[in-house]
Each structure stands twice: as structure tokens, then as C-alpha cells.
Design a protein around this motif. Sequence first.
Motif, PDB file in Angstrom:
ATOM      1  N   ARG A 264      -6.783 -15.133 -10.312  1.00 18.11           N
ATOM      2  CA  ARG A 264      -7.663 -14.024  -9.745  1.00 18.11           C
ATOM      3  C   ARG A 264      -6.588 -12.916 -10.556  1.00 18.11           C
ATOM      4  O   ARG A 264      -6.595 -11.881 -10.433  1.00 18.11           O
TER       5      ARG A 264
ATOM      6  N   ARG B 263      -5.561 -13.957 -21.365  1.00  9.87           N
ATOM      7  CA  ARG B 263      -4.766 -13.638 -20.026  1.00  9.87           C
ATOM      8  C   ARG B 263      -3.639 -14.383 -19.935  1.00  9.87           C
ATOM      9  O   ARG B 263      -3.142 -14.266 -18.828  1.00  9.87           O
TER      10      ARG B 263
ATOM     11  N   THR C 207      -3.972 -10.488 -13.379  1.00 17.06           N
ATOM     12  CA  THR C 207      -4.333  -9.793 -13.889  1.00 17.06           C
ATOM     13  C   THR C 207      -4.518 -11.031 -15.670  1.00 17.06           C
ATOM     14  O   THR C 207      -4.657 -10.645 -16.256  1.00 17.06           O
TER      15      THR C 207
ATOM     16  N   GLY D 293      -4.925  -4.180  -2.440  1.00 18.25           N
ATOM     17  CA  GLY D 293      -5.762  -3.257  -3.390  1.00 18.25           C
ATOM     18  C   GLY D 293      -4.780  -2.851  -4.721  1.00 18.25           C
ATOM     19  O   GLY D 293      -4.897  -1.977  -5.683  1.00 18.25           O
ATOM     20  N   ILE D 294      -4.216  -3.745  -4.796  1.00 17.30           N
ATOM     21  CA  ILE D 294      -2.663  -3.999  -6.397  1.00 17.30           C
ATOM     22  C   ILE D 294      -3.530  -4.208  -7.359  1.00 17.30           C
ATOM     23  O   ILE D 294      -4.330  -5.066  -7.513  1.00 17.30           O
ATOM     24  N   ARG D 295      -3.689  -3.924  -8.190  1.00 13.71           N
ATOM     25  CA  ARG D 295      -4.505  -3.305  -9.855  1.00 13.71           C
ATOM     26  C   ARG D 295      -3.900  -4.903 -10.649  1.00 13.71           C
ATOM     27  O   ARG D 295      -4.625  -5.383 -11.073  1.00 13.71           O
ATOM     28  N   ASN D 296      -2.555  -5.034 -10.600  1.00 14.19           N
ATOM     29  CA  ASN D 296      -1.979  -5.588 -11.876  1.00 14.19           C
ATOM     30  C   ASN D 296      -1.411  -7.109 -11.285  1.00 14.19           C
ATOM     31  O   ASN D 296      -0.385  -6.205 -10.934  1.00 14.19           O
TER      32      ASN D 296
ATOM     33  N   ARG E  29       2.581   1.123  -4.070  1.00 13.02           N
ATOM     34  CA  ARG E  29       2.022   1.321  -4.840  1.00 13.02           C
ATOM     35  C   ARG E  29       1.910   1.049  -5.942  1.00 13.02           C
ATOM     36  O   ARG E  29       2.420   1.699  -7.483  1.00 13.02           O
TER      37      ARG E  29
ATOM     38  N   ARG F 128      -3.417  -8.275  -3.731  1.00  9.40           N
ATOM     39  CA  ARG F 128      -5.659  -8.296  -3.733  1.00  9.40           C
ATOM     40  C   ARG F 128      -5.981  -8.124  -2.354  1.00  9.40           C
ATOM     41  O   ARG F 128      -6.573  -6.192  -2.685  1.00  9.40           O
TER      42      ARG F 128
ATOM     43  N   ASP G 178       2.429  -0.512 -10.025  1.00 12.28           N
ATOM     44  CA  ASP G 178       2.223  -1.091 -11.144  1.00 12.28           C
ATOM     45  C   ASP G 178       2.310  -1.997 -11.515  1.00 12.28           C
ATOM     46  O   ASP G 178       0.601  -2.629 -11.862  1.00 12.28           O
TER      47      ASP G 178
ATOM     48  N   ARG H  68       0.340  -1.205   0.027  1.00 18.00           N
ATOM     49  CA  ARG H  68      -0.154   0.005  -0.350  1.00 18.00           C
ATOM     50  C   ARG H  68       1.157   1.340  -0.500  1.00 18.00           C
ATOM     51  O   ARG H  68       0.415   2.431  -0.763  1.00 18.00           O
TER      52      ARG H  68
ATOM     53  N   LEU I 250       0.444  -2.999 -18.541  1.00 17.47           N
ATOM     54  CA  LEU I 250      -0.780  -3.019 -17.446  1.00 17.47           C
ATOM     55  C   LEU I 250      -0.257  -1.327 -17.007  1.00 17.47           C
ATOM     56  O   LEU I 250      -1.667  -1.151 -17.064  1.00 17.47           O
TER      57      LEU I 250
END
Length: 360
Positions: free
Chosen positions: A124, A149, A126, A95-98, A72, A92, A74, A69, A358
Motif C-alpha cells: 500500500r 514501485r 507509494t 490522508g498522506i499521499r506519499n 501535512r 494512510r 509531502d 494531518r 514524489l
Amino acid sequence: MGGTELNAVRTAERLDRHRVAVEVAAMQPDGPLRARYDEAGIPVTVFPIANLYGPGAWRQGLRLASWLRRRRPDVVHCHDIYSNIFVGFWARMAGIRNVIASRRWGASSSKPSLDALNRIMSRRATRLLVNSSAVGTTLVRQEGYPSERISIIPNFLEPAAFASPDPNERARRQAALGIPSDRWIVGIVARLSAVKNHALLLHAVRRLTAGGRPVHIVIVGDGPTRTGLEQLAQSLKLADSLTFTGTLPNRPNPHELFDLSVLTSRSEGFPNAVVEAMAAGRPVVATDVGGVRDAVSDGVTGLLVPSDDEAALAAAIERLREDPARAEAMGQAGRKAAMDRFSQEVVLNQLTALYEELAR
């Protein structure tokens, strides 16, 4: 220290720092490759766990989530089954997007419970990064992963793998390891484990020596099957035709010690040993499993044989021993193919492009 661990450290060392900022999260504080991360100036933060469950793993997972967190990133890139599960879950939660999961091995691991957790977390992710089209095809057809994917990016070779030492240096290295200079050398570089099936090589060479065709085996690596292999060599009367070197550094390329490189695995993802042999200009004889065919072009850079087929392996070895011109041509074709497809620049450009896609 196996192929996956080497691929991870090579990647971290050589990513273009103008395009990618790298930090490493590790689940053990020390190991044979830690010094390489330190020497490259790559920050390493340790989240030590003894297993994937229990209070200790939960505490370290919360630490990892907090660390992510704050930074952060990418992209979080998980390299093996343990990081797919542990890091993938906590990334996850943070809250990591990729999140990239990896599949660099064959059909399954040694623990069904790990395989089940890995399938859950990989779905789950990316993207699921695989190192051969054979692995990717298996995942789509047999496990139902969405093909869009899956990203196929092979392992790569560092420049030192292509270096060609002079014959005197090769002879000195062989002498230091007790490898005879008057024999045709068949070598294998692989962890001594059941899946690598070194016993198949011993039985195949026994067929050749019984027919009066001397071949010397060099086994590079260590692991749980070593004692059994030593006993098998004694029973097959191969003790004088076999050298165990133990684990050797991958710099210089250990395949330079051989005339022919062999891989006898029952299962593979995409074996580093095969492309390292090709980089050294050595012809390859390998079992036709997993992603081996993605590296070795049968009849061009080497010969592929069925898994567990002692007679076929012996015949392929003998074919190249009896035809040195063909063996040399295969070795040179393999070296060119390795440079064109598995060199550092080619593969890292593919990986960095994935990160940038990504991140956008």
C-alpha cells in the motif's frame, strides 16, 4: 542500535536543509541515538507503543494521525518493519499521499506475523525503498512486488568512516581493548545473534590455528549469543585467540582495528559492516548472501564464500593472510569503491531526488 537505526539518524543529520525539512516520529522515547537527533536540532515527537496492537497502540496511532494531518508532510519515510506497519497504516488514515516503506533486511524477520503485516502495508506504500538490487530482485521474483514501485538506494557512509588514523593511534586503541599487537587480526562487526553465525568464524579459525597458523579474532558487538560463543571458544581452545570488545562506537571506524574484516551471516539485506570495512581500506571475506555481492566485488575488493562453509571460509582467510600484497590491493580497491558508490553525497542525492519526485 543496528544498521537500520544508524542509517536513519545519518540520513536525518545530513539531508540538505535547503531541499528537505525533516521531522522525526519515534515509537520509543529514548535510546542510544536520541542525542544525535537532538544535537542536530531535528524535532523528535514520540508516540510510545509497547506493541503494534491493543488500546495503547490505538491511542498513539490516533495521536500520530492527528500530528500528520497538522503537518501535512509531502513524504512519510518509514525505515523499518515496525514503522512500515504502524506508521504506514496511520499515515494512510491521515490522508498522506506519499508513503515510503523500507526493506533493509533479508528474506524474512523473526516473526511470521510481522512479515505478513509488512507485506500488506508495503504493497500500500507509494514506493518500497530497498538498499540492494539483490533484495529488490527477490521482492519482484518471489513476492510479486511491481518493479516500477521499487527504488534501490544503498546505505551510505559518513565521512568519518573514511578517516585514516596514524599507526600509533591504532596501536593505542588495540591495546586499550586488549587486542595483541603481534598477531594477524581478523575482525567482525555484527550483533551477536544466530543469523550472523559467528560460530562459523570460530570453527574456521580453529582450522588455521590447528595447522600452526596463528590468527587472532576480534568480535565487535553484543547480543544473545555471546555466552554460547564464549563457551564455544573455550571448547575449541580459542579463548587466548579471541577478544570480545562489546559494542563500540562507529566513530572512529572499528574496522581500522583489523587486518581483515569478515562477515559470516546466513542472511543479509545490505550490510553496513561490509561497506564500513571497505571505507577503512580493509579487504573483506564474507558469505555470499543477500545484498553482500552488491557491495563486495569477488576477487577485487574481497572474497565471497558459501554460507556455512567452514573450509571455504578458512581457505579464504588464509589466502589473504599469506598474500599481504593482494590483501592491501583489495583494501584499497574497496576504499575507492566505497567512496564512489556509498559516500554521503552520492547516496543522499539519490534519496533527495526521490523525495522531490514524489512531492511533485
